[in-house]
Design a protein around this motif. Structure first.
Motif, PDB file in Angstrom:
ATOM      1  N   TYR A  57     -53.458 -19.310 -20.363  1.00 35.34           N
ATOM      2  CA  TYR A  57     -54.009 -20.269 -21.329  1.00 35.34           C
ATOM      3  C   TYR A  57     -53.440 -21.671 -21.109  1.00 35.34           C
ATOM      4  O   TYR A  57     -54.113 -22.672 -21.378  1.00 35.34           O
ATOM      5  CB  TYR A  57     -53.721 -19.797 -22.749  1.00 35.34           C
ATOM      6  CG  TYR A  57     -54.437 -18.513 -23.123  1.00 35.34           C
ATOM      7  CD1 TYR A  57     -55.570 -18.087 -22.424  1.00 35.34           C
ATOM      8  CD2 TYR A  57     -53.981 -17.704 -24.163  1.00 35.34           C
ATOM      9  CE1 TYR A  57     -56.224 -16.915 -22.753  1.00 35.34           C
ATOM     10  CE2 TYR A  57     -54.626 -16.530 -24.499  1.00 35.34           C
ATOM     11  CZ  TYR A  57     -55.751 -16.139 -23.788  1.00 35.34           C
ATOM     12  OH  TYR A  57     -56.398 -14.972 -24.119  1.00 35.34           O
ATOM     13  N   ILE A 104     -49.393 -18.642 -29.675  1.00 36.46           N
ATOM     14  CA  ILE A 104     -49.615 -17.339 -30.315  1.00 36.46           C
ATOM     15  C   ILE A 104     -49.161 -16.200 -29.407  1.00 36.46           C
ATOM     16  O   ILE A 104     -48.516 -15.242 -29.856  1.00 36.46           O
ATOM     17  CB  ILE A 104     -51.098 -17.175 -30.693  1.00 36.46           C
ATOM     18  CG1 ILE A 104     -51.444 -18.110 -31.859  1.00 36.46           C
ATOM     19  CG2 ILE A 104     -51.415 -15.724 -31.065  1.00 36.46           C
ATOM     20  CD1 ILE A 104     -52.926 -18.174 -32.190  1.00 36.46           C
ATOM     21  N   ARG A 105     -49.478 -16.289 -28.115  1.00 39.79           N
ATOM     22  CA  ARG A 105     -49.073 -15.218 -27.206  1.00 39.79           C
ATOM     23  C   ARG A 105     -47.555 -15.175 -27.016  1.00 39.79           C
ATOM     24  O   ARG A 105     -46.969 -14.095 -26.877  1.00 39.79           O
ATOM     25  CB  ARG A 105     -49.787 -15.366 -25.860  1.00 39.79           C
ATOM     26  CG  ARG A 105     -51.230 -14.933 -25.909  1.00 39.79           C
ATOM     27  CD  ARG A 105     -51.333 -13.471 -26.306  1.00 39.79           C
ATOM     28  NE  ARG A 105     -52.713 -13.007 -26.405  1.00 39.79           N
ATOM     29  CZ  ARG A 105     -53.300 -12.632 -27.531  1.00 39.79           C
ATOM     30  NH1 ARG A 105     -52.613 -12.659 -28.668  1.00 39.79           N
ATOM     31  NH2 ARG A 105     -54.545 -12.213 -27.545  1.00 39.79           N
ATOM     32  N   THR A 150     -60.289 -20.272 -38.685  1.00 35.04           N
ATOM     33  CA  THR A 150     -59.390 -19.534 -37.785  1.00 35.04           C
ATOM     34  C   THR A 150     -58.770 -18.329 -38.476  1.00 35.04           C
ATOM     35  O   THR A 150     -58.829 -17.197 -37.977  1.00 35.04           O
ATOM     36  CB  THR A 150     -58.265 -20.457 -37.279  1.00 35.04           C
ATOM     37  OG1 THR A 150     -58.838 -21.559 -36.573  1.00 35.04           O
ATOM     38  CG2 THR A 150     -57.327 -19.700 -36.350  1.00 35.04           C
ATOM     39  N   SER A 157     -58.124 -12.603 -31.889  1.00 39.41           N
ATOM     40  CA  SER A 157     -58.510 -13.906 -31.339  1.00 39.41           C
ATOM     41  C   SER A 157     -60.020 -14.068 -31.239  1.00 39.41           C
ATOM     42  O   SER A 157     -60.555 -15.161 -31.454  1.00 39.41           O
ATOM     43  CB  SER A 157     -57.868 -14.116 -29.964  1.00 39.41           C
ATOM     44  OG  SER A 157     -58.202 -13.054 -29.088  1.00 39.41           O
ATOM     45  N   HIS A 158     -60.731 -12.976 -30.919  1.00 42.02           N
ATOM     46  CA  HIS A 158     -62.188 -13.073 -30.840  1.00 42.02           C
ATOM     47  C   HIS A 158     -62.775 -13.417 -32.212  1.00 42.02           C
ATOM     48  O   HIS A 158     -63.695 -14.234 -32.320  1.00 42.02           O
ATOM     49  CB  HIS A 158     -62.791 -11.765 -30.335  1.00 42.02           C
ATOM     50  CG  HIS A 158     -62.421 -11.447 -28.919  1.00 42.02           C
ATOM     51  ND1 HIS A 158     -61.313 -10.691 -28.607  1.00 42.02           N
ATOM     52  CD2 HIS A 158     -63.014 -11.776 -27.740  1.00 42.02           C
ATOM     53  CE1 HIS A 158     -61.230 -10.573 -27.290  1.00 42.02           C
ATOM     54  NE2 HIS A 158     -62.241 -11.215 -26.745  1.00 42.02           N
ATOM     55  N   THR A 178     -52.849 -23.783 -28.723  1.00 40.90           N
ATOM     56  CA  THR A 178     -52.532 -22.874 -29.829  1.00 40.90           C
ATOM     57  C   THR A 178     -52.467 -21.436 -29.335  1.00 40.90           C
ATOM     58  O   THR A 178     -51.595 -20.658 -29.739  1.00 40.90           O
ATOM     59  CB  THR A 178     -53.577 -22.995 -30.946  1.00 40.90           C
ATOM     60  OG1 THR A 178     -53.637 -24.354 -31.400  1.00 40.90           O
ATOM     61  CG2 THR A 178     -53.230 -22.105 -32.126  1.00 40.90           C
ATOM     62  N   CYS A 179     -53.385 -21.085 -28.441  1.00 37.77           N
ATOM     63  CA  CYS A 179     -53.386 -19.731 -27.858  1.00 37.77           C
ATOM     64  C   CYS A 179     -52.093 -19.448 -27.110  1.00 37.77           C
ATOM     65  O   CYS A 179     -51.574 -18.318 -27.146  1.00 37.77           O
ATOM     66  CB  CYS A 179     -54.585 -19.568 -26.926  1.00 37.77           C
ATOM     67  SG  CYS A 179     -56.201 -19.729 -27.727  1.00 37.77           S
ATOM     68  N   GLY A 216     -61.166 -15.016 -34.503  1.00 36.19           N
ATOM     69  CA  GLY A 216     -60.783 -16.402 -34.771  1.00 36.19           C
ATOM     70  C   GLY A 216     -61.743 -17.391 -34.153  1.00 36.19           C
ATOM     71  O   GLY A 216     -62.122 -18.392 -34.782  1.00 36.19           O
ATOM     72  N   HIS A 229     -60.042  -8.716 -36.887  1.00 34.74           N
ATOM     73  CA  HIS A 229     -59.118  -7.610 -36.572  1.00 34.74           C
ATOM     74  C   HIS A 229     -59.592  -6.316 -37.212  1.00 34.74           C
ATOM     75  O   HIS A 229     -59.626  -5.261 -36.565  1.00 34.74           O
ATOM     76  CB  HIS A 229     -57.713  -7.945 -37.064  1.00 34.74           C
ATOM     77  CG  HIS A 229     -56.760  -6.796 -36.952  1.00 34.74           C
ATOM     78  ND1 HIS A 229     -56.167  -6.429 -35.767  1.00 34.74           N
ATOM     79  CD2 HIS A 229     -56.326  -5.895 -37.880  1.00 34.74           C
ATOM     80  CE1 HIS A 229     -55.394  -5.371 -35.958  1.00 34.74           C
ATOM     81  NE2 HIS A 229     -55.480  -5.019 -37.234  1.00 34.74           N
ATOM     82  N   ARG A 271     -58.698 -13.542 -20.399  1.00 25.53           N
ATOM     83  CA  ARG A 271     -58.452 -12.449 -21.346  1.00 25.53           C
ATOM     84  C   ARG A 271     -58.961 -11.127 -20.769  1.00 25.53           C
ATOM     85  O   ARG A 271     -58.273 -10.095 -20.841  1.00 25.53           O
ATOM     86  CB  ARG A 271     -59.149 -12.757 -22.666  1.00 25.53           C
ATOM     87  CG  ARG A 271     -59.103 -11.638 -23.721  1.00 25.53           C
ATOM     88  CD  ARG A 271     -57.695 -11.427 -24.245  1.00 25.53           C
ATOM     89  NE  ARG A 271     -57.644 -10.293 -25.175  1.00 25.53           N
ATOM     90  CZ  ARG A 271     -57.833 -10.385 -26.489  1.00 25.53           C
ATOM     91  NH1 ARG A 271     -58.089 -11.557 -27.057  1.00 25.53           N
ATOM     92  NH2 ARG A 271     -57.746  -9.311 -27.249  1.00 25.53           N
ATOM     93  N   ALA A 312     -60.061 -14.615 -37.796  1.00 26.53           N
ATOM     94  CA  ALA A 312     -59.120 -13.755 -37.070  1.00 26.53           C
ATOM     95  C   ALA A 312     -58.747 -12.524 -37.893  1.00 26.53           C
ATOM     96  O   ALA A 312     -58.621 -11.420 -37.359  1.00 26.53           O
ATOM     97  CB  ALA A 312     -57.860 -14.545 -36.709  1.00 26.53           C
TER      98      ALA A 312
END
Length: 280
Positions: free
Chosen positions: A194, A152-153, A66, A112-113, A148-149, A115, A74, A227, A70
């Motif tokens: 999510y 994070i948001r 992860t 995220s992609h 988890t998503c 990750g 980035h 997304r 991630a």
């Protein structure tokens, strides 16, 4: 009259540990989201009779996959120039400040992609070691990953980052650390989406939906469709996205949606064929 504009200006930083290391809401939420997914996955493994040793190994693989995925994602997708201009900032949680001095800055910049790709690679390596089925493991990770998503948001909202476009009216959220314009709280839109995906994954798992791989396929479809749609409400994350019909987040989401659709259709077809064959 009820106010339709929320003014948000909370500092992302709670305090500095030992006067040096920043303790942030994002960091706490990121860690909390991973911890919650960890305990849920541990429960699933125990429920299905898989040993603790196998689970402990999975945890190490997934956490490393992860973070590494991630972080690299980035810079590969959004700031590729950093890979040769500032490689230390890619690998280490530091940033160069005025005077050319490095200071601890945490891992600012996680895609995220990237990750998800990192997790998939980590699970492939894990399954090669343990001889467990990749699709079996992927289905169960798909159940816990959305939670988890969500965390994070919410962390992004606390950071006043990944902000939405202006609403064009007298409603929305004013991110005072950014400007004084009412904007869509796109981070919260995504968190809610999510949470709905998480509910769907729980429902499919509790119904013991088969065959292996179908839940993972549905997860990819739902998560990345959400997304894709919510990206229309977001400001561009990097300069090169300006003028693009679809932004980078949307282009990166399309392959996952297609893969999820193909996987879910293929696994459902296999289940139907097996059921039909068993009738004779």
């Amino acid at each position: 009259m009820i106010a339709t504009v929320i003014h948000w200006g909370t500092s992302p930083e709670i305090t500095k540990l030992f006067g040096v290391f920043p303790l942030t809401y994002y960091g706490l939420l990121f860690t909390g989201g991973i911890a919650l997914a960890y305990f849920m996955m541990a429960w699933i493994y125990r429920r299905e009779g898989i040993g603790d040793e196998q689970f402990d190994r999975l945890s190490i693989y997934v956490v490393l996959g992860t973070i590494i995925g991630a972080r690299l994602g980035h810079f590969l997708f959004y700031q590729p120039e950093y890979l040769w201009k500032a490689p230390l900032e890619v690998v280490l949680p530091i940033a160069k400040v005025d005077g050319g001095v490095y200071q601890f800055d945490g891992y600012r910049g996680l895609a995220s992609h990237g990750g998800i790709i990192g997790i998939i690679i980590a699970v492939i390596l894990y399954c090669r070691k343990t001889k467990l089925s990749f699709l079996w493991v992927a289905d169960r990770l798909a159940v816990v990953a959305p939670v988890t998503c969500v965390f994070i948001r919410v962390g992004n909202f606390m950071n006043s980052e990944i902000i939405g476009k202006p609403t064009g009216g007298d409603y929305g959220v004013v991110f005072r650390l950014v400007d004084a314009i009412p904007r869509h709280p796109a981070q919260l839109y995504e968190a809610i989406a999510y949470l709905l995906v998480f509910s769907m994954m729980i429902m499919l798992y509790r119904r013991n939906v088969k065959p292996d791989g179908f839940i993972f396929g549905i997860f990819l479809i739902l998560l990345f469709s959400a997304r894709f749609g919510i990206e229309f409400f977001k400001e561009e994350q990097v300069a090169f996205e300006r003028g693009m019909t679809l932004n980078m987040g949307q282009w990166l989401s399309i392959p996952f949606i297609l893969i999820g659709s193909a996987l879910a259709a293929h696994r459902r077809k296999s289940a139907v064929n097996n059921e039909y064959g068993h009738a004779y």
